[in-house]
Scaffold this motif. Sequence first.
Motif: not given
Length: 304
Positions: A35-49
């Motif tokens: 259910x991905x899309x342009x209006x999905x929240x971009x807040x990730x629990x995981x970061x680059x580290x």
Amino acid sequence: MATLECLPAEGNGLSFLWLELTSRCNLECIHCYAESGPYVSTENALGMDDYRKLIDSAASLGCRKVQFIGGEPTLMPGLMDLIAYARERDYELVEVYTNGTHISDKLLDRFIKHEVAVAVSFYADDPAIHDAITKKRGSHSATIRGIKRMKEAGLKVRVSIIVMEQNQDRVRETQKFLHSLGITRVRTDRARGIGRGESLTSEQPASTLSELCGNCWRGSVAITPEGMVYPCIMARNYAVGSLREHSLADIIASLNLATSRKQIYEEVWLPRVQGTVTNACNACGPNFCNPYICPPTGYCPPAG
């Protein structure tokens, strides 16, 4: 019935890793399992580290194959760094599953430098059908442009046609079209009744387990941007742990994962091996299973 103790050894440990880098996508495909899309929240629990630690942890567990996926992974700014990091950790397969519409010159150069394999979903030779499925006008031409650029750059490109009512009458023509672009590894798969795909069928599956290809019992896990771990990217109802609470090593060794793999092995894999399910080899699309294993007959290349 098989028991945990008699599951084949390849069902233990970790041999293949899906890393979902973002839930955001520039397309809004009508069948998207996530259910991905342009209006999905971009807040990730995981970061680059966190992603680097996951790549390290998976490598320490023997994993040498990773697929970066989304959403649309090319929208994640850290993708290029993660590709380089995986290669530094001696991953033998680094693959990106993309819709092909967002391939910048810089990203293409990084793909070439690190010999990245690429998997792309494509829906129809007819632009109107393709764009209706992605819900993005112009996505057909953008994906073709991306496929051509990656192919001309010498990358390993494989394409999957996801078949549904909207494009089922154009499959053969679409295969021919892709072959005309020089793509020799073309497979078909059906849309799954998971996520937005549920709306594409009037007959709901008795269990989302029946929507799996069955291959994920052996050594695979998927990790979402929220840090949830699943035995397969499609097994959204079968979480086996959260990286916010446990390490990857602990989850891989957990009873939760062993039990899920046992269930998939017994209820999905074995019936297909035994011939009681006939659509066994329709699940090698880029985003539906470990891309270099074709269930249930063993190992086969995506070209089929």
